[in-house]
Design a protein around this motif. Sequence first.
Motif, PDB file in Angstrom:
ATOM      1  N   GLN A  87       0.813  -1.231  -0.137  1.00  0.00           N
ATOM      2  CA  GLN A  87       0.301   0.390   0.092  1.00  0.00           C
ATOM      3  C   GLN A  87       0.983   1.345  -0.096  1.00  0.00           C
ATOM      4  OE1 GLN A  87      -3.099   1.154  -0.145  1.00  0.00           O
ATOM      5  NE2 GLN A  87      -3.584   2.382   1.673  1.00  0.00           N
ATOM      6  N   ILE A  88       0.381   2.011  -0.519  1.00  0.00           N
ATOM      7  CA  ILE A  88       1.318   3.708  -1.262  1.00  0.00           C
ATOM      8  C   ILE A  88       0.098   4.300  -1.309  1.00  0.00           C
ATOM      9  CG2 ILE A  88       2.941   4.245  -2.006  1.00  0.00           C
ATOM     10  CD1 ILE A  88       4.749   2.134  -3.216  1.00  0.00           C
ATOM     11  N   ASP A  89       0.337   5.885  -0.870  1.00  0.00           N
ATOM     12  CA  ASP A  89      -0.544   6.196  -1.022  1.00  0.00           C
ATOM     13  C   ASP A  89      -0.370   7.498   0.280  1.00  0.00           C
ATOM     14  OD1 ASP A  89      -3.004   8.467  -0.813  1.00  0.00           O
ATOM     15  OD2 ASP A  89      -4.420   6.916   0.265  1.00  0.00           O
ATOM     16  N   ARG A  90       0.763   8.757  -1.485  1.00  0.00           N
ATOM     17  CA  ARG A  90       1.512   9.952  -0.230  1.00  0.00           C
ATOM     18  C   ARG A  90       0.769  11.280  -1.664  1.00  0.00           C
ATOM     19  NH1 ARG A  90       6.663   7.863   1.365  1.00  0.00           N
ATOM     20  NH2 ARG A  90       6.675   6.132   2.579  1.00  0.00           N
ATOM     21  N   VAL A  91       0.195  12.307  -0.457  1.00  0.00           N
ATOM     22  CA  VAL A  91      -0.169  13.624  -1.143  1.00  0.00           C
ATOM     23  C   VAL A  91       1.275  14.270  -1.313  1.00  0.00           C
ATOM     24  CG1 VAL A  91      -0.199  16.056  -0.471  1.00  0.00           C
ATOM     25  CG2 VAL A  91      -1.769  14.357   1.049  1.00  0.00           C
ATOM     26  N   GLY A  92       1.339  14.715  -2.717  1.00  0.00           N
ATOM     27  CA  GLY A  92       2.190  14.912  -3.044  1.00  0.00           C
ATOM     28  C   GLY A  92       2.950  14.275  -4.455  1.00  0.00           C
ATOM     29  N   LEU A  93       3.599  12.866  -4.525  1.00  0.00           N
ATOM     30  CA  LEU A  93       4.227  12.108  -4.826  1.00  0.00           C
ATOM     31  C   LEU A  93       3.986  12.240  -6.099  1.00  0.00           C
ATOM     32  CD1 LEU A  93       5.651   9.804  -4.682  1.00  0.00           C
ATOM     33  CD2 LEU A  93       3.572   8.208  -4.445  1.00  0.00           C
ATOM     34  N   GLU A  94       4.623  12.559  -7.097  1.00  0.00           N
ATOM     35  CA  GLU A  94       4.851  12.855  -8.519  1.00  0.00           C
ATOM     36  C   GLU A  94       3.984  11.362  -9.347  1.00  0.00           C
ATOM     37  OE1 GLU A  94       8.062  14.721 -10.331  1.00  0.00           O
ATOM     38  OE2 GLU A  94       8.340  15.567  -8.696  1.00  0.00           O
ATOM     39  N   MET A  95       3.838  11.637 -10.497  1.00  0.00           N
ATOM     40  CA  MET A  95       3.941  10.154 -11.099  1.00  0.00           C
ATOM     41  C   MET A  95       4.524   9.544 -11.637  1.00  0.00           C
ATOM     42  SD  MET A  95       0.744   9.730 -14.342  1.00  0.00           S
ATOM     43  CE  MET A  95       1.893  10.063 -15.124  1.00  0.00           C
ATOM     44  N   GLY A  96       4.265   7.945 -11.978  1.00  0.00           N
ATOM     45  CA  GLY A  96       5.858   7.618 -12.480  1.00  0.00           C
ATOM     46  C   GLY A  96       6.221   6.556 -11.934  1.00  0.00           C
ATOM     47  N   PRO A  97       6.186   4.744 -11.496  1.00  0.00           N
ATOM     48  CA  PRO A  97       7.428   3.968 -11.225  1.00  0.00           C
ATOM     49  C   PRO A  97       8.927   4.521 -10.345  1.00  0.00           C
ATOM     50  CG  PRO A  97       6.122   3.126 -12.870  1.00  0.00           C
ATOM     51  CD  PRO A  97       6.251   4.644 -13.418  1.00  0.00           C
ATOM     52  N   GLY A  98       9.179   5.475 -11.029  1.00  0.00           N
ATOM     53  CA  GLY A  98      10.239   5.180 -10.817  1.00  0.00           C
ATOM     54  C   GLY A  98      10.163   6.838  -9.443  1.00  0.00           C
ATOM     55  N   LYS A  99       9.194   7.538  -9.728  1.00  0.00           N
ATOM     56  CA  LYS A  99       8.631   8.309  -8.194  1.00  0.00           C
ATOM     57  C   LYS A  99       8.175   7.590  -7.006  1.00  0.00           C
ATOM     58  CE  LYS A  99       9.821  11.814 -11.036  1.00  0.00           C
ATOM     59  NZ  LYS A  99      10.903  12.350 -10.879  1.00  0.00           N
ATOM     60  N   LEU A 100       7.745   6.526  -6.785  1.00  0.00           N
ATOM     61  CA  LEU A 100       7.697   5.463  -6.005  1.00  0.00           C
ATOM     62  C   LEU A 100       8.866   5.969  -4.449  1.00  0.00           C
ATOM     63  CD1 LEU A 100       5.810   2.999  -7.461  1.00  0.00           C
ATOM     64  CD2 LEU A 100       5.011   4.844  -6.373  1.00  0.00           C
ATOM     65  N   PRO A 101       8.391   5.971  -3.139  1.00  0.00           N
ATOM     66  CA  PRO A 101      10.068   6.116  -2.339  1.00  0.00           C
ATOM     67  C   PRO A 101      10.255   5.297  -2.635  1.00  0.00           C
ATOM     68  CG  PRO A 101       7.436   5.707  -1.414  1.00  0.00           C
ATOM     69  CD  PRO A 101       7.328   5.403  -2.992  1.00  0.00           C
ATOM     70  N   ALA A 102      12.186   5.895  -2.606  1.00  0.00           N
ATOM     71  CA  ALA A 102      13.172   5.058  -2.663  1.00  0.00           C
ATOM     72  C   ALA A 102      13.088   3.554  -2.076  1.00  0.00           C
ATOM     73  CB  ALA A 102      14.173   6.351  -2.281  1.00  0.00           C
ATOM     74  N   ASP A 103      12.591   3.450  -0.831  1.00  0.00           N
ATOM     75  CA  ASP A 103      13.006   2.144  -0.675  1.00  0.00           C
ATOM     76  C   ASP A 103      12.456   1.232  -1.030  1.00  0.00           C
ATOM     77  OD1 ASP A 103      14.277   3.415   1.689  1.00  0.00           O
ATOM     78  OD2 ASP A 103      12.836   3.662   3.146  1.00  0.00           O
ATOM     79  N   ILE A 104      11.776   1.793  -1.872  1.00  0.00           N
ATOM     80  CA  ILE A 104      10.790   0.234  -2.093  1.00  0.00           C
ATOM     81  C   ILE A 104      10.795   0.176  -3.497  1.00  0.00           C
ATOM     82  CG2 ILE A 104       8.950   1.402  -2.932  1.00  0.00           C
ATOM     83  CD1 ILE A 104       7.198  -1.002  -1.710  1.00  0.00           C
ATOM     84  N   ILE A 105      11.693   1.470  -4.409  1.00  0.00           N
ATOM     85  CA  ILE A 105      12.049   0.958  -5.828  1.00  0.00           C
ATOM     86  C   ILE A 105      13.753   1.074  -5.677  1.00  0.00           C
ATOM     87  CG2 ILE A 105      10.364   2.079  -6.280  1.00  0.00           C
ATOM     88  CD1 ILE A 105      11.698   4.728  -7.173  1.00  0.00           C
ATOM     89  N   ALA A 106      14.474   0.624  -4.392  1.00  0.00           N
ATOM     90  CA  ALA A 106      15.139  -0.378  -5.241  1.00  0.00           C
ATOM     91  C   ALA A 106      15.867  -1.325  -5.290  1.00  0.00           C
ATOM     92  CB  ALA A 106      16.216  -0.146  -3.245  1.00  0.00           C
ATOM     93  N   SER A 107      17.167  -1.631  -6.483  1.00  0.00           N
ATOM     94  CA  SER A 107      16.951  -2.824  -7.517  1.00  0.00           C
ATOM     95  C   SER A 107      17.141  -4.078  -6.243  1.00  0.00           C
ATOM     96  CB  SER A 107      18.225  -2.493  -8.090  1.00  0.00           C
ATOM     97  OG  SER A 107      19.454  -2.532  -7.200  1.00  0.00           O
ATOM     98  N   GLY A 108      17.502  -4.178  -5.604  1.00  0.00           N
ATOM     99  CA  GLY A 108      17.125  -5.451  -4.635  1.00  0.00           C
ATOM    100  C   GLY A 108      15.987  -5.544  -4.388  1.00  0.00           C
ATOM    101  N   VAL A 109      15.214  -4.518  -4.119  1.00  0.00           N
ATOM    102  CA  VAL A 109      13.304  -4.777  -3.695  1.00  0.00           C
ATOM    103  C   VAL A 109      12.932  -5.356  -4.836  1.00  0.00           C
ATOM    104  CG1 VAL A 109      11.620  -4.095  -2.881  1.00  0.00           C
ATOM    105  CG2 VAL A 109      14.565  -3.289  -1.757  1.00  0.00           C
ATOM    106  N   VAL A 110      13.005  -4.885  -5.418  1.00  0.00           N
ATOM    107  CA  VAL A 110      12.008  -4.915  -7.655  1.00  0.00           C
ATOM    108  C   VAL A 110      12.302  -6.436  -7.361  1.00  0.00           C
ATOM    109  CG1 VAL A 110      11.638  -4.236  -9.428  1.00  0.00           C
ATOM    110  CG2 VAL A 110      11.381  -2.511  -7.495  1.00  0.00           C
ATOM    111  N   ASP A 111      13.950  -6.405  -7.346  1.00  0.00           N
ATOM    112  CA  ASP A 111      13.800  -8.091  -7.865  1.00  0.00           C
ATOM    113  C   ASP A 111      13.641  -8.930  -7.576  1.00  0.00           C
ATOM    114  OD1 ASP A 111      16.027  -6.619  -9.894  1.00  0.00           O
ATOM    115  OD2 ASP A 111      17.941  -7.056  -9.017  1.00  0.00           O
ATOM    116  N   ASN A 112      13.665  -9.284  -5.975  1.00  0.00           N
ATOM    117  CA  ASN A 112      12.597  -9.812  -5.120  1.00  0.00           C
ATOM    118  C   ASN A 112      11.398 -10.291  -5.729  1.00  0.00           C
ATOM    119  OD1 ASN A 112      15.026 -10.933  -3.805  1.00  0.00           O
ATOM    120  ND2 ASN A 112      14.707  -9.442  -2.286  1.00  0.00           N
ATOM    121  N   LEU A 113      10.590  -8.827  -5.949  1.00  0.00           N
ATOM    122  CA  LEU A 113       9.129  -8.916  -5.615  1.00  0.00           C
ATOM    123  C   LEU A 113       8.897  -9.791  -7.185  1.00  0.00           C
ATOM    124  CD1 LEU A 113       8.205  -5.307  -4.564  1.00  0.00           C
ATOM    125  CD2 LEU A 113       8.203  -7.259  -3.690  1.00  0.00           C
ATOM    126  N   SER A 114       9.898  -8.871  -8.739  1.00  0.00           N
ATOM    127  CA  SER A 114       9.779  -9.443  -9.491  1.00  0.00           C
ATOM    128  C   SER A 114      10.152 -10.967  -9.846  1.00  0.00           C
ATOM    129  CB  SER A 114      10.958  -8.832 -10.588  1.00  0.00           C
ATOM    130  OG  SER A 114      10.388  -7.787 -10.261  1.00  0.00           O
TER     131      SER A 114
END
Length: 398
Positions: free
Chosen positions: A173-200
């Motif tokens: 769940q990600i729900d934030r005021v002022g967040l910009e559009m785009g997967p690369g604009k999501l919180p830095a912690d969750i789009i770190a390469s190792g995290v995304v690789d584990n999710l994939s």
Amino acid sequence: MKKHIYSILVAAFAAFALGSCSDVDIPAAVQSAKVSNLAATVDGRAITLNWTLPSAEGIKGVNIYRNNDLIAELGAVATYTAKKQPSNQDLLYTVKIVYENGNISEGETFKVDALPGSKVAMLLPSNNDSDLDDDELAAKNWFVQTYGDNGKVFTPATLTSLNPSQYAALWIQIDRVGLEMGPGKLPADIIASGVVDNLSAYLKAGGNVFLTKHATQLVSSMGRIAETYGPHLFSSGEGGEGTDIWTTNAVIGSNCDPKYDHRSHAAFAGLEVLPANDPVDRYDHESFPLEGPGFREDHNCMWDLNSYGFTPADGLNVVDAFEKKTSSVVLATWGHVTDYCCGGIIEFLPTNDIKGRMICIGLSSYEFKQNSGTNQYQQNTEKLTKNCIDYLAAESEF
């Protein structure tokens, strides 16, 4: 005199018969050879049975029984994996050989102790609770209270690996005021390469994923669809006061032909219904209310189905075309929408390459903590959430 002769003859015949029977050897019934060395290994809710076939001739196949119920008819094989097996009860697996002459061997049985219920997990978008938005923190607290020992909360830092056999479904769940559009604009912690690789890897191996609000953008990051078909109906504003009821309509194209009615989907089971022509919203169709009057954030992250350039050759309409292109089902839209324009809740089905399924909710009406106080329809938001998580866990192949 005649009676006497008749009695003698009957007695003589009986004696002969008894004597004859005692001289006949009746062979013991020939039993068909059965399997040996039956064993089982457990991986989540998947049970793999292995056995040794006898050297007998005429083996046609093998039947597998669970608690005396036939669950599989196989060829002359020596292994079988039963997926999605029942939990919380002892399971008896019996293997019998079927012969070409119609004989069936005695069974060999192996007991598997009761499997634990499926566990589910939640991945927070930040490593520290202090960095979470109020809706994200409320969602986390609800998850912990609802699932207890059957739920596990991860942060990006603790998500070193994720195995579908351990956790049947994962919620982000990600729900934030002022967040910009785009997967690369999501919180830095969750789009770190190792995290995304584990999710994939988790999704590809058969883990099922539930993405809500701005997290729906991860559907392309995880490799399930191309970003071209991502959720581009996006907003992250402060919001404002309103007196209407924000709902979702699970009949896509409710005023069109054809219409796609998904009200019977497990996601919507038990939800309170706002009837058609209610005095507040006055829609000409029923819908599921998610957020009542008050101050509400305006956070959409959903699919504009008219924006992808589909042509009549791609499908009957833009819904049909999108579903075919992405192997998905558009389950629901904004409450007031009666055409094919947009998808607010979408289920992405397993494919040949990606074994897991996903449900994405990008509706602004899905807000876990209404800013102005208690949401009149909070129970519907929580019920929808639990329905989706439980459905994804039940659909796991593990």
